[in-house]
Enzyme design. Structure first.
Site, PDB file in Angstrom:
ATOM      1  N   HIS A   1      -5.681  -8.704  -1.788  1.00  0.00           N
ATOM      2  CA  HIS A   1      -6.075  -9.224  -0.277  1.00  0.00           C
ATOM      3  C   HIS A   1      -7.380  -9.724  -0.353  1.00  0.00           C
ATOM      4  O   HIS A   1      -7.649  -9.713  -0.841  1.00  0.00           O
ATOM      5  CB  HIS A   1      -6.023  -8.005   0.407  1.00  0.00           C
ATOM      6  CG  HIS A   1      -4.626  -6.692  -0.303  1.00  0.00           C
ATOM      7  ND1 HIS A   1      -5.410  -6.352  -1.114  1.00  0.00           N
ATOM      8  CD2 HIS A   1      -4.156  -6.726   1.363  1.00  0.00           C
ATOM      9  CE1 HIS A   1      -4.079  -4.980  -0.831  1.00  0.00           C
ATOM     10  NE2 HIS A   1      -3.675  -5.477   0.297  1.00  0.00           N
TER      11      HIS A   1
ATOM     12  N   SER B   1       1.050  -1.277  -0.107  1.00  0.00           N
ATOM     13  CA  SER B   1      -0.493  -0.126   0.212  1.00  0.00           C
ATOM     14  C   SER B   1       0.708   1.349  -0.059  1.00  0.00           C
ATOM     15  O   SER B   1       1.625   1.336   1.218  1.00  0.00           O
ATOM     16  CB  SER B   1      -0.744   0.179   1.422  1.00  0.00           C
ATOM     17  OG  SER B   1      -1.500  -1.015   1.377  1.00  0.00           O
TER      18      SER B   1
ATOM     19  N   HIS C   1      -3.345   0.327  -4.487  1.00  0.00           N
ATOM     20  CA  HIS C   1      -3.061  -0.606  -5.656  1.00  0.00           C
ATOM     21  C   HIS C   1      -3.183  -0.609  -6.354  1.00  0.00           C
ATOM     22  O   HIS C   1      -4.256  -0.855  -7.172  1.00  0.00           O
ATOM     23  CB  HIS C   1      -3.826  -1.726  -4.504  1.00  0.00           C
ATOM     24  CG  HIS C   1      -2.811  -1.960  -3.175  1.00  0.00           C
ATOM     25  ND1 HIS C   1      -2.205  -2.908  -3.215  1.00  0.00           N
ATOM     26  CD2 HIS C   1      -3.145  -1.492  -2.472  1.00  0.00           C
ATOM     27  CE1 HIS C   1      -1.708  -3.361  -2.266  1.00  0.00           C
ATOM     28  NE2 HIS C   1      -2.406  -2.204  -1.689  1.00  0.00           N
TER      29      HIS C   1
ATOM     30  N   MET D   1      -2.213  -7.450   5.990  1.00  0.00           N
ATOM     31  CA  MET D   1      -3.314  -7.818   5.800  1.00  0.00           C
ATOM     32  C   MET D   1      -3.023  -9.025   4.715  1.00  0.00           C
ATOM     33  O   MET D   1      -4.007  -8.586   3.843  1.00  0.00           O
ATOM     34  CB  MET D   1      -4.987  -7.088   5.663  1.00  0.00           C
ATOM     35  CG  MET D   1      -5.108  -6.374   6.957  1.00  0.00           C
ATOM     36  SD  MET D   1      -6.526  -5.490   6.880  1.00  0.00           S
ATOM     37  CE  MET D   1      -6.853  -4.566   8.148  1.00  0.00           C
ATOM     38  N   SER D   2      -1.469  -9.277   4.589  1.00  0.00           N
ATOM     39  CA  SER D   2      -1.176  -9.626   3.217  1.00  0.00           C
ATOM     40  C   SER D   2      -0.063 -10.343   3.282  1.00  0.00           C
ATOM     41  O   SER D   2       1.052 -10.760   4.387  1.00  0.00           O
ATOM     42  CB  SER D   2      -1.223  -8.097   2.308  1.00  0.00           C
ATOM     43  OG  SER D   2       0.724  -7.538   2.440  1.00  0.00           O
TER      44      SER D   2
ATOM     45  N   HIS E   1      -6.706   4.768   6.738  1.00  0.00           N
ATOM     46  CA  HIS E   1      -5.880   3.850   5.181  1.00  0.00           C
ATOM     47  C   HIS E   1      -5.042   5.088   4.861  1.00  0.00           C
ATOM     48  O   HIS E   1      -4.248   4.955   4.377  1.00  0.00           O
ATOM     49  CB  HIS E   1      -7.383   3.534   4.459  1.00  0.00           C
ATOM     50  CG  HIS E   1      -6.014   2.675   2.882  1.00  0.00           C
ATOM     51  ND1 HIS E   1      -5.691   1.449   3.421  1.00  0.00           N
ATOM     52  CD2 HIS E   1      -6.250   2.591   2.257  1.00  0.00           C
ATOM     53  CE1 HIS E   1      -4.888   1.651   2.070  1.00  0.00           C
ATOM     54  NE2 HIS E   1      -5.610   1.903   1.180  1.00  0.00           N
TER      55      HIS E   1
ATOM     56  N   ALA F   1       3.115  -2.315   3.755  1.00  0.00           N
ATOM     57  CA  ALA F   1       2.686  -1.115   5.065  1.00  0.00           C
ATOM     58  C   ALA F   1       2.264  -1.805   5.925  1.00  0.00           C
ATOM     59  O   ALA F   1       1.483  -2.886   5.909  1.00  0.00           O
ATOM     60  CB  ALA F   1       1.669   0.202   4.515  1.00  0.00           C
TER      61      ALA F   1
ATOM     62  N   TYR G   1      -8.811  -9.626   2.484  1.00  0.00           N
ATOM     63  CA  TYR G   1     -10.230  -9.262   2.771  1.00  0.00           C
ATOM     64  C   TYR G   1     -11.507  -8.293   1.213  1.00  0.00           C
ATOM     65  O   TYR G   1     -12.448  -7.980   1.339  1.00  0.00           O
ATOM     66  CB  TYR G   1     -10.532  -7.763   3.660  1.00  0.00           C
ATOM     67  CG  TYR G   1      -9.023  -6.935   3.101  1.00  0.00           C
ATOM     68  CD1 TYR G   1      -8.186  -6.689   3.350  1.00  0.00           C
ATOM     69  CD2 TYR G   1      -9.535  -5.730   1.980  1.00  0.00           C
ATOM     70  CE1 TYR G   1      -6.359  -5.785   3.098  1.00  0.00           C
ATOM     71  CE2 TYR G   1      -8.594  -5.046   1.230  1.00  0.00           C
ATOM     72  CZ  TYR G   1      -7.430  -4.740   1.879  1.00  0.00           C
ATOM     73  OH  TYR G   1      -6.354  -4.424   1.837  1.00  0.00           O
ATOM     74  N   GLU G   2     -10.395  -8.429  -0.096  1.00  0.00           N
ATOM     75  CA  GLU G   2     -11.126  -7.970  -0.993  1.00  0.00           C
ATOM     76  C   GLU G   2     -12.411  -9.801  -1.482  1.00  0.00           C
ATOM     77  O   GLU G   2     -13.426  -8.902  -2.695  1.00  0.00           O
ATOM     78  CB  GLU G   2     -10.328  -7.516  -2.351  1.00  0.00           C
ATOM     79  CG  GLU G   2      -9.319  -6.546  -1.762  1.00  0.00           C
ATOM     80  CD  GLU G   2      -8.292  -6.895  -3.109  1.00  0.00           C
ATOM     81  OE1 GLU G   2      -8.477  -5.890  -3.859  1.00  0.00           O
ATOM     82  OE2 GLU G   2      -6.955  -6.844  -3.026  1.00  0.00           O
TER      83      GLU G   2
ATOM     84  N   ASN H   1       1.815   3.002  10.843  1.00  0.00           N
ATOM     85  CA  ASN H   1       1.090   3.689  11.688  1.00  0.00           C
ATOM     86  C   ASN H   1       1.719   2.198  12.950  1.00  0.00           C
ATOM     87  O   ASN H   1       2.358   1.652  13.061  1.00  0.00           O
ATOM     88  CB  ASN H   1      -0.473   3.667  12.141  1.00  0.00           C
ATOM     89  CG  ASN H   1      -1.198   2.577  11.355  1.00  0.00           C
ATOM     90  OD1 ASN H   1      -0.361   1.516  11.340  1.00  0.00           O
ATOM     91  ND2 ASN H   1      -2.307   2.749  10.992  1.00  0.00           N
TER      92      ASN H   1
HETATM   93  N1  LIG Z   1      -2.910  -0.606  12.712  1.00  0.00           N
HETATM   94  C1  LIG Z   1      -2.655  -1.836  11.451  1.00  0.00           C
HETATM   95  N2  LIG Z   1      -1.772  -0.716  11.132  1.00  0.00           N
HETATM   96  C2  LIG Z   1      -1.665  -0.948   9.922  1.00  0.00           C
HETATM   97  N3  LIG Z   1      -0.826  -0.793   8.751  1.00  0.00           N
HETATM   98  C3  LIG Z   1      -1.328  -0.483   7.140  1.00  0.00           C
HETATM   99  N4  LIG Z   1      -1.808  -1.784   8.021  1.00  0.00           N
HETATM  100  C4  LIG Z   1      -1.459  -3.432   6.438  1.00  0.00           C
HETATM  101  C5  LIG Z   1      -3.290  -2.676   5.979  1.00  0.00           C
HETATM  102  N5  LIG Z   1      -3.815  -2.187   5.068  1.00  0.00           N
HETATM  103  C6  LIG Z   1      -4.984  -2.168   4.533  1.00  0.00           C
HETATM  104  C7  LIG Z   1      -5.280  -0.786   5.184  1.00  0.00           C
HETATM  105  O1  LIG Z   1      -5.088   0.095   5.150  1.00  0.00           O
HETATM  106  C8  LIG Z   1      -4.803  -1.628   2.993  1.00  0.00           C
HETATM  107  O2  LIG Z   1      -4.199  -2.572   2.698  1.00  0.00           O
HETATM  108  C9  LIG Z   1      -2.490  -2.388   9.508  1.00  0.00           C
HETATM  109  C10 LIG Z   1      -3.065  -3.199   8.999  1.00  0.00           C
HETATM  110  O3  LIG Z   1      -3.271  -3.561   9.093  1.00  0.00           O
HETATM  111  N6  LIG Z   1      -3.633  -2.965  11.235  1.00  0.00           N
END
Ligand SMILES: Nc1nc2ncn(CCNC(CO)CO)c2c(=O)[nH]1
Length: 289
Positions: free
Chosen positions: A86, A33, A64, A219-220, A257, A116, A88-89, A243
């Site tokens: 992902h 991401s 993406h 998530m990946s 996001h 990320a 979740y999609e 974050n």
């Molecule tokens: N707390 C937290 N922070 C994160 N930053 C990126 N992602 C990975 C997931 N990214 C998603 C939503 O941004 C898009 O694929 C996460 C996550 O799963 N949890």
């Protein structure tokens, strides 16, 4: 939707791509991401939209792009996914990992994955890079594994080992390159835990994952690594800590996001330089499985 992807489908996709590009990639890169700028590094790029590639799913997530980019990085032929898939999609898990098998059939030896992730380790700062030294596959505990179903020996064994999923030489290479680039002060090593999403984790889930030894949550990536390792490709993966996960109940922070994509913008250049320098140094014949 159909749950499993056949060898023939992977072969069809690989043959279609081999017919449409002269590039014969030995390195595959997956951009996470907000990190799609990595694909812009490739010289003499040849771009295919996922929707034009047989059997490829479409990207549906902001940040993406949904493009497959062939080209060279400092002379090395590469293929780069601008946008990944992902759970979740709603994609069947074997659709998420189909590109790994296609890359294997095209001759890719090494996979470089970026994502990320949320920082669980309290020493981490937003913007840190975390070299993934291991993963915790939460969906896997519930039987959500891309290798479920009949094993195809043309890719790999029935019960693949995952204790060596993340190549140690490539992790060392990342440290060496980061030191040369002056990035060591924001470079970490840690355990990545994957959840299904799309909802971000609760505070209790963050505390549990951290207690279980995870340093970051996303998530990946894990599903791709399992399939890439099954097929004998070397894997390197790195998270951009976008974050800090919310770990206590009196915190007012909310994972979102936008913040993920903003951090990607901030650090994309350094991630690009680190990955491209690593790719230039990868020795394709080293440690072939
Ligand atoms: N707390 C937290 N922070 C994160 N930053 C990126 N992602 C990975 C997931 N990214 C998603 C939503 O941004 C898009 O694929 C996460 C996550 O799963 N949890």
């Amino acid at each position: 939707p159909k749950r499993s992807v056949s060898y023939e489908e992977c072969r069809t996709t690989a043959d279609w791509l081999l017919k449409h590009t002269q590039v014969r990639p030995t390195v595959g890169i997956v951009c996470g991401s907000g990190l799609s700028a990595l694909a812009d590094m490739l010289k003499d790029p040849q771009v295919f939209k996922y929707c034009d590639i047989p059997n490829f799913p479409n990207s549906t997530v902001r940040g993406h792009a949904g493009k497959l980019v062939f080209g060279t990085l400092k002379g090395k032929p590469c293929v780069c996914m601008q946008g990944r898939f992902h759970l979740y999609e709603g994609h069947p898990i074997q659709k998420i990992t189909l590109p790994m098998r296609v890359f294997k059939l095209m001759g890719v030896k090494t996979m470089i994955m970026t994502n990320a992730a949320g920082g669980l380790n309290q020493d981490y700062k937003v913007g840190d890079f975390m070299i993934i030294k291991d993963h915790i596959n939460m969906p896997g505990f519930a039987g959500v594994n891309p290798l479920c179903g009949p094993n195809d020996d043309r890719f790999g064994v029935r019960f693949p080992c995952m204790s060596d999923a993340y190549d140690r030489e490539l992790q060392q290479l990342a440290h060496d390159v980061a030191a040369e680039l002056g990035f060591s002060n924001f470079l970490r090593d840690g355990v990545y835990s994957v959840i299904g999403g799309p909802s971000f984790e609760t505070i209790a889930e963050c505390r549990m994952l951290h207690r279980l030894g995870a340093d970051a949550v996303g998530m990946s990536t894990v599903h791709e690594v399992i399939v890439a390792r099954h097929a004998g490709m070397r894997c390197f993966a790195m998270s951009l800590i976008s974050n800090r996960a919310v770990m206590d109940y009196d915190s007012r922070e909310k994972a979102n996001h936008d913040e993920v994509l903003e951090t990607g913008q901030l650090r994309a250049k350094q991630m690009e330089v680190l990955v491209s320098t690593m790719v230039a140094r990868i020795d394709d014949d080293e440690n072939e499985d």
